[in-house]
Design an enzyme around this catalytic site. Structure first.
Site, PDB file in Angstrom:
ATOM      1  N   SER A  83      53.127  26.642  35.503  1.00 37.68           N
ATOM      2  CA  SER A  83      53.428  25.060  35.355  1.00 37.68           C
ATOM      3  C   SER A  83      52.096  24.308  34.946  1.00 37.68           C
ATOM      4  O   SER A  83      51.178  24.596  35.543  1.00 37.68           O
ATOM      5  CB  SER A  83      54.247  24.462  36.545  1.00 37.68           C
ATOM      6  OG  SER A  83      54.048  23.066  36.347  1.00 37.68           O
ATOM      7  N   TYR A 119      53.517  23.396  46.117  1.00 40.18           N
ATOM      8  CA  TYR A 119      54.055  24.040  44.843  1.00 40.18           C
ATOM      9  C   TYR A 119      53.037  24.062  43.888  1.00 40.18           C
ATOM     10  O   TYR A 119      52.689  25.064  43.335  1.00 40.18           O
ATOM     11  CB  TYR A 119      54.918  23.205  44.194  1.00 40.18           C
ATOM     12  CG  TYR A 119      55.610  23.652  42.811  1.00 40.18           C
ATOM     13  CD1 TYR A 119      56.608  24.732  42.584  1.00 40.18           C
ATOM     14  CD2 TYR A 119      55.160  22.730  41.779  1.00 40.18           C
ATOM     15  CE1 TYR A 119      56.795  25.146  41.395  1.00 40.18           C
ATOM     16  CE2 TYR A 119      55.513  23.427  40.211  1.00 40.18           C
ATOM     17  CZ  TYR A 119      56.430  24.463  40.502  1.00 40.18           C
ATOM     18  OH  TYR A 119      56.815  24.916  39.144  1.00 40.18           O
ATOM     19  N   SER A 120      51.971  23.078  43.647  1.00 41.81           N
ATOM     20  CA  SER A 120      50.920  23.155  42.768  1.00 41.81           C
ATOM     21  C   SER A 120      49.898  24.116  43.013  1.00 41.81           C
ATOM     22  O   SER A 120      49.481  24.746  42.473  1.00 41.81           O
ATOM     23  CB  SER A 120      50.240  21.866  42.727  1.00 41.81           C
ATOM     24  OG  SER A 120      51.112  20.762  42.268  1.00 41.81           O
ATOM     25  N   ALA A 121      49.743  24.180  44.321  1.00 40.71           N
ATOM     26  CA  ALA A 121      48.632  25.130  45.125  1.00 40.71           C
ATOM     27  C   ALA A 121      49.195  26.501  44.925  1.00 40.71           C
ATOM     28  O   ALA A 121      48.347  27.482  44.468  1.00 40.71           O
ATOM     29  CB  ALA A 121      48.335  24.862  46.606  1.00 40.71           C
ATOM     30  N   ALA A 122      50.621  26.775  44.983  1.00 38.00           N
ATOM     31  CA  ALA A 122      50.929  28.172  44.779  1.00 38.00           C
ATOM     32  C   ALA A 122      51.037  28.273  43.182  1.00 38.00           C
ATOM     33  O   ALA A 122      50.544  29.603  42.953  1.00 38.00           O
ATOM     34  CB  ALA A 122      52.561  28.141  45.165  1.00 38.00           C
ATOM     35  N   LYS A 123      51.118  27.449  42.297  1.00 35.78           N
ATOM     36  CA  LYS A 123      50.701  27.840  40.919  1.00 35.78           C
ATOM     37  C   LYS A 123      49.654  28.087  40.543  1.00 35.78           C
ATOM     38  O   LYS A 123      49.312  28.796  39.619  1.00 35.78           O
ATOM     39  CB  LYS A 123      51.546  26.687  40.161  1.00 35.78           C
ATOM     40  CG  LYS A 123      53.174  26.558  40.140  1.00 35.78           C
ATOM     41  CD  LYS A 123      53.952  27.794  39.570  1.00 35.78           C
ATOM     42  CE  LYS A 123      55.356  27.448  39.505  1.00 35.78           C
ATOM     43  NZ  LYS A 123      55.839  29.072  39.062  1.00 35.78           N
TER      44      LYS A 123
END
Length: 362
Positions: free
Chosen positions: A185, A198-202
């Site tokens: 993403s 979520y952003s950290a995981a992506k």
């Protein structure tokens, strides 16, 4: 040394931008020629090849399955919702897939990943493309999360749910000179409120595959697909929220962003993978924000502060509720996600998604 670094800090950025401005037309021409050659003369023929898709019970995973089916590939569909996979497998067969296997599995467990990879090899004898699409988002401000036990779940799904299948399948992908396709993403570098974990995981996911790309060299291809705001389950209610429940999404974000069609994104992913593209970006105009983040971060900061704040109190507006995301007896035991607890359901009526009906009539 400090003087040298100070000089380089002053000289290198503008010099690099100037060089890029001069070389951009040539690079664009070369890239366009490569795209045309790989699209019309060197695209991979997927007929009778084996494609394994995780998170295939809905959204991007489902649509990718249909795109590979149209190309005549044999499919292995993996998800936790086996009852959904039954209908999707029939859709895929009608679209041209010679054989379709469905398997219920939890991709955050290495032993289950090993099981469905081994079953794929035992049945087909090979795997050519591994498509990782499992993903889980959230819609809460980090400091307002009431239960930190949901934090590891987000990392499990968005990171380890991709890494484990890759780890197990990699030796077989080397044998077939295959390809890994990753559903990432733009939020790995584009800061959006309520999506911090979520952003950290992506971000971790993309850095993992960028490193792996150099490790496997040319033996296994890697296509990283990054999307903006598209219409999937994640934009229609499949979120983790503060109270630990699946709830219908109405107005979690402070600004409305138009979602693109997931079918078109899936088509671009498969086409890009068959061309051997290292990246598939949809829509590609999001890239401009990356340039701003690197070279003019203040402009990006001001823009998002203007667009993504409403000037009032924080609010979360939901309609409806769903099944509990976390069980009281075991806070990390289950999540309503692509990879929820393995509950076998009795066979139900054959289901055909609206997207499939539209594709069938074309």
């Amino acid at each position: 040394m400090d003087l040298i670094n100070s000089l380089l800090n002053f000289v290198v950025p503008p010099a690099s931008l100037l060089m890029l401005a001069f070389t951009w037309p040539t690079l664009f021409f070369i890239t366009t020629c490569e795209w045309l050659y790989n699209t019309y003369l060197n695209s991979e023929n997927m007929e009778n090849k084996v494609v394994l898709i995780t998170g295939a019970s809905s959204g991007i995973g489902e649509q990718i399955a249909y795109q590979y089916a149209k190309r005549g590939a044999n499919l292995v569909l993996v998800a936790r919702r086996e009852h959904r996979l039954r209908g999707i497998s029939e859709n895929a067969r009608r679209l041209g897939a010679p054989n379709v296997l469905i398997m219920a599995a939890d991709v955050v467990k290495e032993e289950e990943c090993r099981r469905f990879i081994n079953e794929t090899i035992n049945y087909y004898g090979r795997v050519d493309h591994l498509v990782n699409t499992v993903s889980l988002g959230h819609t809460f401000y980090f400091e307002e999360a009431s239960d930190s036990s949901v934090f590891p779940i987000l990392m499990d799904i968005n990171f380890w749910g991709n890494v484990y299948p890759t780890y197990v399948a990699l030796p077989y992908l080397r044998e077939s000179n295959g390809r890994i396709i990753v559903n990432a993403s733009v939020e790995n570098w584009l800061p959006l409120p309520r999506m911090s974990l979520y952003s950290a995981a992506k971000s971790a996911l993309i850095n993992f595959y960028e490193t792996l790309r150099f490790e496997v060299k040319n033996e296994v291809g890697i296509t990283v697909a990054t999307h903006g705001w598209i219409g999937t389950e994640m934009t229609r209610g499949k979120f983790m929220v503060e109270e630990g429940a699946e709830m219908q999404w109405k107005e979690e974000r402070e600004v409305h962003v138009t979602g693109g069609p997931v079918e078109e994104f899936a088509k671009q992913i498969v086409s890009g993978a068959c061309r051997g593209d290292p990246y598939v970006k949809y829509p590609s105009w999001y890239d401009i924000f990356f340039l701003y983040r690197v070279f003019a971060p203040k402009v990006l900061d001001w823009t998002f502060r203007f667009l993504l704040t409403n000037g009032g109190a924080r609010r979360t507006s939901f309609i409806g509720t769903g099944r509990p995301l976390l069980e009281t007896s075991s806070p990390r035991r289950s999540a309503v996600m692509e990879g929820s607890s393995p509950r076998r359901l009795p066979p139900g009526p054959l289901t055909f998604s609206p997207a499939f009906q539209q594709q069938k009539s074309e």
